[in-house]
Design a protein around this motif. Sequence first.
Motif, PDB file in Angstrom:
ATOM      1  N   GLY A 184      55.864  25.417  28.865  1.00 51.05           N
ATOM      2  CA  GLY A 184      55.895  26.611  29.684  1.00 51.05           C
ATOM      3  C   GLY A 184      55.251  26.865  30.925  1.00 51.05           C
ATOM      4  N   CYS A 185      54.379  25.931  31.299  1.00 53.88           N
ATOM      5  CA  CYS A 185      53.545  25.794  32.640  1.00 53.88           C
ATOM      6  C   CYS A 185      54.495  25.453  34.004  1.00 53.88           C
ATOM      7  CB  CYS A 185      52.342  25.144  32.769  1.00 53.88           C
ATOM      8  SG  CYS A 185      51.265  25.717  31.426  1.00 53.88           S
ATOM      9  N   GLN A 186      54.342  26.070  35.054  1.00 56.70           N
ATOM     10  CA  GLN A 186      54.899  25.621  36.172  1.00 56.70           C
ATOM     11  C   GLN A 186      53.883  24.770  36.986  1.00 56.70           C
ATOM     12  OE1 GLN A 186      56.719  28.829  38.508  1.00 56.70           O
ATOM     13  NE2 GLN A 186      57.565  27.301  40.379  1.00 56.70           N
ATOM     14  N   ILE A 187      54.440  23.534  37.229  1.00 60.20           N
ATOM     15  CA  ILE A 187      53.668  22.520  37.738  1.00 60.20           C
ATOM     16  C   ILE A 187      54.051  22.320  39.120  1.00 60.20           C
ATOM     17  CG2 ILE A 187      53.176  20.114  37.589  1.00 60.20           C
ATOM     18  CD1 ILE A 187      51.914  21.897  35.270  1.00 60.20           C
ATOM     19  N   ASN A 242      52.483  32.216  25.474  1.00 62.21           N
ATOM     20  CA  ASN A 242      52.803  33.231  24.300  1.00 62.21           C
ATOM     21  C   ASN A 242      52.578  34.573  24.622  1.00 62.21           C
ATOM     22  OD1 ASN A 242      54.108  30.952  22.949  1.00 62.21           O
ATOM     23  ND2 ASN A 242      52.226  30.488  21.679  1.00 62.21           N
ATOM     24  N   MET A 243      51.561  34.572  25.374  1.00 65.27           N
ATOM     25  CA  MET A 243      51.095  36.018  25.690  1.00 65.27           C
ATOM     26  C   MET A 243      52.184  36.706  26.704  1.00 65.27           C
ATOM     27  SD  MET A 243      47.067  35.384  26.365  1.00 65.27           S
ATOM     28  CE  MET A 243      46.931  36.574  27.453  1.00 65.27           C
ATOM     29  N   GLY A 244      52.923  35.827  27.394  1.00 67.50           N
ATOM     30  CA  GLY A 244      53.717  36.311  28.281  1.00 67.50           C
ATOM     31  C   GLY A 244      53.323  36.185  29.575  1.00 67.50           C
ATOM     32  N   ILE A 245      52.277  35.423  29.785  1.00 69.53           N
ATOM     33  CA  ILE A 245      51.745  34.993  31.022  1.00 69.53           C
ATOM     34  C   ILE A 245      52.449  33.612  31.536  1.00 69.53           C
ATOM     35  CG2 ILE A 245      49.745  34.745  32.557  1.00 69.53           C
ATOM     36  CD1 ILE A 245      50.029  37.608  31.660  1.00 69.53           C
ATOM     37  N   THR A 246      52.899  33.541  32.693  1.00 70.42           N
ATOM     38  CA  THR A 246      53.327  32.264  33.239  1.00 70.42           C
ATOM     39  C   THR A 246      52.126  31.504  33.928  1.00 70.42           C
ATOM     40  OG1 THR A 246      55.559  32.969  33.324  1.00 70.42           O
ATOM     41  CG2 THR A 246      54.912  31.146  34.656  1.00 70.42           C
ATOM     42  N   PRO A 247      51.438  30.549  33.432  1.00 67.60           N
ATOM     43  CA  PRO A 247      50.651  29.635  34.121  1.00 67.60           C
ATOM     44  C   PRO A 247      51.101  28.755  35.470  1.00 67.60           C
ATOM     45  CG  PRO A 247      50.397  29.304  31.774  1.00 67.60           C
ATOM     46  CD  PRO A 247      51.615  29.950  32.041  1.00 67.60           C
ATOM     47  N   VAL A 248      50.641  28.827  36.538  1.00 69.17           N
ATOM     48  CA  VAL A 248      51.314  28.187  37.530  1.00 69.17           C
ATOM     49  C   VAL A 248      50.126  27.137  37.721  1.00 69.17           C
ATOM     50  CG1 VAL A 248      52.324  28.217  39.874  1.00 69.17           C
ATOM     51  CG2 VAL A 248      52.750  29.966  38.278  1.00 69.17           C
ATOM     52  N   ILE A 249      50.290  25.724  37.712  1.00 64.69           N
ATOM     53  CA  ILE A 249      49.208  24.955  37.883  1.00 64.69           C
ATOM     54  C   ILE A 249      49.364  24.055  38.988  1.00 64.69           C
ATOM     55  CG2 ILE A 249      47.738  23.269  36.729  1.00 64.69           C
ATOM     56  CD1 ILE A 249      48.549  24.465  34.234  1.00 64.69           C
ATOM     57  N   ILE A 250      48.460  24.098  39.938  1.00 61.58           N
ATOM     58  CA  ILE A 250      48.550  23.199  41.210  1.00 61.58           C
ATOM     59  C   ILE A 250      47.650  21.928  41.000  1.00 61.58           C
ATOM     60  CG2 ILE A 250      47.655  23.291  43.721  1.00 61.58           C
ATOM     61  CD1 ILE A 250      48.485  26.348  43.688  1.00 61.58           C
ATOM     62  N   CYS A 251      48.472  21.081  41.648  1.00 61.76           N
ATOM     63  CA  CYS A 251      47.498  19.703  41.633  1.00 61.76           C
ATOM     64  C   CYS A 251      46.225  19.508  42.575  1.00 61.76           C
ATOM     65  CB  CYS A 251      48.486  18.514  41.702  1.00 61.76           C
ATOM     66  SG  CYS A 251      47.748  16.746  41.291  1.00 61.76           S
ATOM     67  N   GLY A 252      45.161  19.410  41.895  1.00 62.46           N
ATOM     68  CA  GLY A 252      44.047  19.125  42.895  1.00 62.46           C
ATOM     69  C   GLY A 252      43.624  17.745  42.916  1.00 62.46           C
ATOM     70  N   ASN A 253      42.574  17.386  43.746  1.00 62.18           N
ATOM     71  CA  ASN A 253      42.524  16.131  43.948  1.00 62.18           C
ATOM     72  C   ASN A 253      41.706  15.273  42.694  1.00 62.18           C
ATOM     73  OD1 ASN A 253      40.021  17.796  44.644  1.00 62.18           O
ATOM     74  ND2 ASN A 253      38.770  15.920  44.616  1.00 62.18           N
ATOM     75  N   HIS A 254      41.219  16.023  41.977  1.00 64.64           N
ATOM     76  CA  HIS A 254      40.895  15.556  40.568  1.00 64.64           C
ATOM     77  C   HIS A 254      41.914  15.212  39.512  1.00 64.64           C
ATOM     78  CE1 HIS A 254      36.260  15.492  40.424  1.00 64.64           C
ATOM     79  NE2 HIS A 254      36.358  15.855  41.519  1.00 64.64           N
ATOM     80  N   ASP A 255      43.097  15.939  39.804  1.00 64.61           N
ATOM     81  CA  ASP A 255      44.216  15.832  38.995  1.00 64.61           C
ATOM     82  C   ASP A 255      45.045  14.816  39.352  1.00 64.61           C
ATOM     83  OD1 ASP A 255      43.531  18.100  37.526  1.00 64.61           O
ATOM     84  OD2 ASP A 255      44.214  19.281  39.096  1.00 64.61           O
ATOM     85  N   ALA A 256      44.886  14.264  40.621  1.00 63.11           N
ATOM     86  CA  ALA A 256      45.704  13.111  41.658  1.00 63.11           C
ATOM     87  C   ALA A 256      45.054  11.829  41.287  1.00 63.11           C
ATOM     88  CB  ALA A 256      46.109  13.959  42.804  1.00 63.11           C
ATOM     89  N   GLU A 257      46.104  11.059  40.735  1.00 66.26           N
ATOM     90  CA  GLU A 257      45.470   9.534  40.731  1.00 66.26           C
ATOM     91  C   GLU A 257      45.241   8.827  42.240  1.00 66.26           C
ATOM     92  OE1 GLU A 257      46.655   5.343  38.731  1.00 66.26           O
ATOM     93  OE2 GLU A 257      47.873   7.341  38.292  1.00 66.26           O
ATOM     94  N   PHE A 258      46.443   9.637  43.169  1.00 68.32           N
ATOM     95  CA  PHE A 258      46.412   9.005  44.427  1.00 68.32           C
ATOM     96  C   PHE A 258      45.760   9.781  45.421  1.00 68.32           C
ATOM     97  CE2 PHE A 258      50.270   7.343  42.254  1.00 68.32           C
ATOM     98  CZ  PHE A 258      49.855   6.320  41.734  1.00 68.32           C
ATOM     99  N   ARG A 259      45.961   9.409  46.693  1.00 68.92           N
ATOM    100  CA  ARG A 259      45.378  10.249  48.033  1.00 68.92           C
ATOM    101  C   ARG A 259      45.804  11.548  47.882  1.00 68.92           C
ATOM    102  NH1 ARG A 259      42.126   9.532  52.400  1.00 68.92           N
ATOM    103  NH2 ARG A 259      43.078  10.391  54.207  1.00 68.92           N
ATOM    104  N   GLU A 260      47.187  11.869  47.745  1.00 73.29           N
ATOM    105  CA  GLU A 260      47.669  13.076  47.611  1.00 73.29           C
ATOM    106  C   GLU A 260      48.551  13.417  46.517  1.00 73.29           C
ATOM    107  OE1 GLU A 260      50.367   9.847  48.529  1.00 73.29           O
ATOM    108  OE2 GLU A 260      48.739  10.619  49.989  1.00 73.29           O
ATOM    109  N   ALA A 261      48.865  14.552  46.277  1.00 70.03           N
ATOM    110  CA  ALA A 261      49.658  14.963  45.039  1.00 70.03           C
ATOM    111  C   ALA A 261      50.794  14.616  45.060  1.00 70.03           C
ATOM    112  CB  ALA A 261      49.416  16.471  44.856  1.00 70.03           C
ATOM    113  N   ASN A 262      51.431  13.944  43.786  1.00 71.41           N
ATOM    114  CA  ASN A 262      52.999  13.613  43.516  1.00 71.41           C
ATOM    115  C   ASN A 262      53.163  13.469  42.067  1.00 71.41           C
ATOM    116  OD1 ASN A 262      52.217  10.960  42.689  1.00 71.41           O
ATOM    117  ND2 ASN A 262      52.037  10.219  44.749  1.00 71.41           N
TER     118      ASN A 262
END
Length: 351
Positions: free
Chosen positions: A116-119, A83-103
Amino acid sequence: MKALYGVISDTHCHNWTTFGSTDANGVNTRLKIILNEITRAAEEVQAAGGTHLFHAGDLFHVRGSVAPSVLNPTLKCFKDIVNMGITPVIICGNHDAEFREANDLGSAINALKGIGCQIINTPTWVGSDSNVLCLPWNADKKTFLESLRFEMPDHEFDVVCHAAFEGVFSHVHGDSCLRPDDIFGSGSVRRVFAGHLHNHKLIYNKDGHKIYSVGAIAQHNWGDVGSKAGFMLVGEDDEQFIGSNAPQFIDATPGMSYADLAMEAEGNYLRVTVDMTEKEVKKYRDELQKLNPKGLTVICHTPIEKRVDRIEVKSSESLEATVDRYINELMTVNKDRLKEEAQKIMAEVSE
């Protein structure tokens, strides 16, 4: 400086138990500190004229499970940033990933798609002129580098990723780390901003290209003692690190004077190891509380040859049961509180 974008990393949003509690709204107090720092980073990006806030991985802490009491405040924080006009771009890290690599299937950050975040769960270009390549976590170093080289264009670009690089910590090296020269194979990569290792540091490859370990948004546990936490603003030709306002974990060194402790303690999480009697520890703790630490742990260590308050450790008994028995047999006061704190610490370590 005029910023193109900002970079944060390793926020590890979580219901932290050590030095954590709940506020009037039921939100974990340490989670709130982290969310405040994320908002602060977005505000700095906005003030510097930037449009994007990149998160270089490990938005969440517990792999494969995000508590609603963590998710909902995090969603609100990032919605406010959008809402501030900033686009968050969130990259999957190992703690965000259930598996060995991001998917997409096993990525916890997908929960933020609808606000409104780019994943980023696969290598992805961001920016109207494709000047930033985002690379998510991949446990296989060879596959990680192959994905970078497959995407390599003719023009120069920045990389934001979740990966470990040699040179950030002296004790982190070997096959699990990328070398500074690995990622600049074609010469098209201009700068690298990497999450994963909780310490802000600038390292160079042999040709003088910059690799930044962004560092965590805040120190999260005793393993982060001495690390540099904060976030970055990135301009066309320059970069700026802004230190975290979150409390630090301070592990008092043996022989540190009371005056030195006073300089380090206020507003931070303090741990002190002493060789004292129980009565002396209580008095010393009261003195340390006058230094206004955000949290305090006093560990009483007595050389084993001097101790009489020992119990036999049974091989058939769990650690939890041994600790519980130790408190029952040898402690004289605050048994229930000690048991509760011990269980919290063991639960957090197991995570």
